[in-house]
Design an enzyme around this catalytic site. Structure first.
Site, PDB file in Angstrom:
ATOM      1  N   GLN A 168       0.816  -1.231   0.000  1.00  0.00           N
ATOM      2  CA  GLN A 168       0.000   0.000   0.000  1.00  0.00           C
ATOM      3  C   GLN A 168       0.841   1.269   0.000  1.00  0.00           C
ATOM      4  OE1 GLN A 168      -3.296   0.448  -0.296  1.00  0.00           O
ATOM      5  NE2 GLN A 168      -3.756  -1.737  -0.449  1.00  0.00           N
ATOM      6  N   CYS A 194      -9.938  -8.438  -1.109  1.00  0.00           N
ATOM      7  CA  CYS A 194      -9.730  -9.883  -1.087  1.00  0.00           C
ATOM      8  C   CYS A 194     -10.678 -10.552  -0.087  1.00  0.00           C
ATOM      9  CB  CYS A 194      -8.289 -10.199  -0.723  1.00  0.00           C
ATOM     10  SG  CYS A 194      -7.136  -9.086  -1.497  1.00  0.00           S
ATOM     11  N   SER A 213       3.607  -4.349  -5.161  1.00  0.00           N
ATOM     12  CA  SER A 213       2.675  -4.837  -6.181  1.00  0.00           C
ATOM     13  C   SER A 213       2.316  -3.699  -7.127  1.00  0.00           C
ATOM     14  CB  SER A 213       1.409  -5.365  -5.489  1.00  0.00           C
ATOM     15  OG  SER A 213       0.452  -5.717  -6.454  1.00  0.00           O
TER      16      SER A 213
HETATM   17  C1  PLP Z   1      -1.357  -4.889   2.065  1.00  0.00           C
HETATM   18  C2  PLP Z   1      -1.552  -5.812   0.909  1.00  0.00           C
HETATM   19  N1  PLP Z   1      -0.752  -6.886   0.797  1.00  0.00           N
HETATM   20  C3  PLP Z   1      -0.872  -7.738  -0.232  1.00  0.00           C
HETATM   21  C4  PLP Z   1      -1.824  -7.570  -1.212  1.00  0.00           C
HETATM   22  C5  PLP Z   1      -1.919  -8.544  -2.337  1.00  0.00           C
HETATM   23  O1  PLP Z   1      -1.322  -7.999  -3.490  1.00  0.00           O
HETATM   24  P1  PLP Z   1      -1.680  -8.588  -4.944  1.00  0.00           P
HETATM   25  O2  PLP Z   1      -3.058  -8.124  -5.246  1.00  0.00           O
HETATM   26  O3  PLP Z   1      -0.657  -7.986  -5.852  1.00  0.00           O
HETATM   27  O4  PLP Z   1      -1.545 -10.063  -4.876  1.00  0.00           O
HETATM   28  C6  PLP Z   1      -2.707  -6.486  -1.114  1.00  0.00           C
HETATM   29  C7  PLP Z   1      -3.783  -6.307  -2.112  1.00  0.00           C
HETATM   30  O5  PLP Z   1      -4.906  -6.009  -1.777  1.00  0.00           O
HETATM   31  C8  PLP Z   1      -2.548  -5.569  -0.035  1.00  0.00           C
HETATM   32  O6  PLP Z   1      -3.346  -4.512   0.095  1.00  0.00           O
END
Ligand code: PLP
Length: 400
Positions: free
Chosen positions: A177, A323, A197
């Site tokens: 983030q 998610c 990411s």
């Molecule tokens: C803090 C955090 N970690 C990991 C992820 C996962 O990343 P990715 O969507 O690239 O798999 C997210 C995505 O929502 C996130 O907000």
């Protein structure tokens, strides 16, 4: 449409897309091939790696490209655990981490990992003394996210990394983030492993990286070809990685100005909603939070209902992490703050972005106030909020 879900994902920057286009069409070589087409792809990949490394104060060989933040987090925890487990099977993390950390820990427990889950206070901060007490000679890794994806609280990483460094334990941070919006470097005594990411900073989905300081021991999780210096097998997503590097370069070019602009808009939105919606409360710290994050606990309404109705009004928001959405699970993050179940189920996240304007936020404040009023009335209550439940601090560390 008013899009206030930039914590879930951001639109692809047109210049990042332009940088990707050649590698989606004519330049289709495999970077592992020795011929000219392969070497052209290799050159683009090397350039992307150099860009990502420079942006994070790392060396090119400290960058491992992945399929995104989830894979980077899995690789950090599993890779270090597998490398260290005979003598050091203990991992320390925090109750409010993303599921890509928490569920990996749960999986590693089945392989013999010993996990300590630190609690947070009512703003979402870990107590540094809890961390100090949790470290033992058997600790292989500490993982503390840079900023929380739901409530936006920014961890005091300098203080945390001073503690882990003194104990000789590597520190991983999930910076998904914050990369592109807050300063973070491997150099200058930063964390030893960093997950990022691309789709959170206006790059493409499905690409990311794990930065690993030289000297940190890591076993690969994906086996096959020798890509990424044998640490992550699989033909690289050349177009995606080129797009990620370009997106990060663009994000850093005006990072401070954009962070200041969004933080001012964030505060306007917070003030506006707290004034217009009786009983609304801010989740997370008022100032030590992501410049684009607003998370509100609204007594007497279900966030699901708010989201559906906001969507009908053309406003995209979230009840927590994307998610976890759809699972109808209450947010483990807001719960960890000690909020009452009613406030947990009434928590709404609005996350701003580069395109967000003050005018949009004024529309959102008005729509939200009217909607909460109607939903409360429909639920049989009065338009006035019930007295919000007090915030309780968690009594003691949860260790499992
Ligand atoms: C803090 C955090 N970690 C990991 C992820 C996962 O990343 P990715 O969507 O690239 O798999 C997210 C995505 O929502 C996130 O907000």
């Amino acid at each position: 449409m008013i899009y206030l879900d930039h914590a879930a994902t951001t639109p692809l920057h047109p210049e990042a897309r332009r940088a990707m286009e050649p590698f989606l069409a004519g330049e289709y070589g495999n970077p592992s091939s020795l011929h000219a087409a392969g070497q052209e792809a290799r050159r683009a990949l090397d350039e992307a790696r150099d860009g990502i490394a420079a942006a994070l104060g790392a060396r090119a060989e400290e960058v491992i490209f992945t399929s995104g933040g989830t894979e980077a987090n899995n690789l950090a925890l599993t890779g270090v655990f597998l490398a260290e487990r005979p003598g050091r099977p203990h991992l320390v993390t925090v109750a409010t981490e993303h599921h890509a950390i928490l569920d990996t820990c749960r999986f590693l427990e089945t392989l013999g990992a010993e996990i300590t889950l630190l609690p947070v206070d009512s703003d979402g901060f870990v107590d540094p003394d809890d961390l100090r007490r949790a470290l033992t000679p058997r600790t292989a890794l500490v993982s503390v996210m840079h900023a929380n994806n739901e409530i936006g609280t920014v961890a005091p990483l300098a203080e945390i990394s001073a503690i882990t460094r003194a104990a000789g334990v590597p520190l991983h941070t999930d910076a998904v983030q914050t990369v592109g919006s807050l300063p973070l470097r491997l150099a200058d005594n930063g964390p030893d492993l960093i997950s990022l990411s691309a789709h959170k900073f206006y790059g493409p989905k499905g690409v990311g990286a794990l930065i690993v300081r030289r000297g940190v021991r890591l076993r690969p999780v994906l086996h096959g070809g020798g890509q990424e210096r044998g640490r992550r097998a699989g033909t690289e997503n050349v177009a995606g990685l080129v797009g990620m590097a370009r997106a990060l370069e663009l994000a850093l070019a005006d990072r401070e100005g954009e962070a200041t602009r969004q933080a001012a808009l964030r505060d306007r939105l917070i003030r506006g909603v707290l004034a217009a919606v009786p009983g609304a409360m801010l989740n997370g710290h008022p100032t030590r939070r992501l410049p684009n994050n607003v998370n509100l606990a609204i007594a007497g309404v279900e966030a699901e209902m708010l989201l559906l109705n906001l969507d009908l009004a053309g406003i995209c928001a979230s009840a927590g992490s994307a998610c976890a959405a759809g699972s109808l699970e209450p947010s483990h993050v807001v719960m960890a703050l000690g909020r009452s179940p009613e406030l947990v189920s009434g928590s709404l996240r609005l996350s701003l972005g580069r395109s967000t304007t003050a005018e949009e936020l004024d529309v959102v404040i008005e729509q939200l106030a009217g909607l909460v009023h109607r939903l409360r009335r429909r639920a049989g209550g009065s338009a006035r909020a019930d007295a919000p439940s007090p915030v309780a601090r968690r009594p003691s560390p949860v260790s499992k």
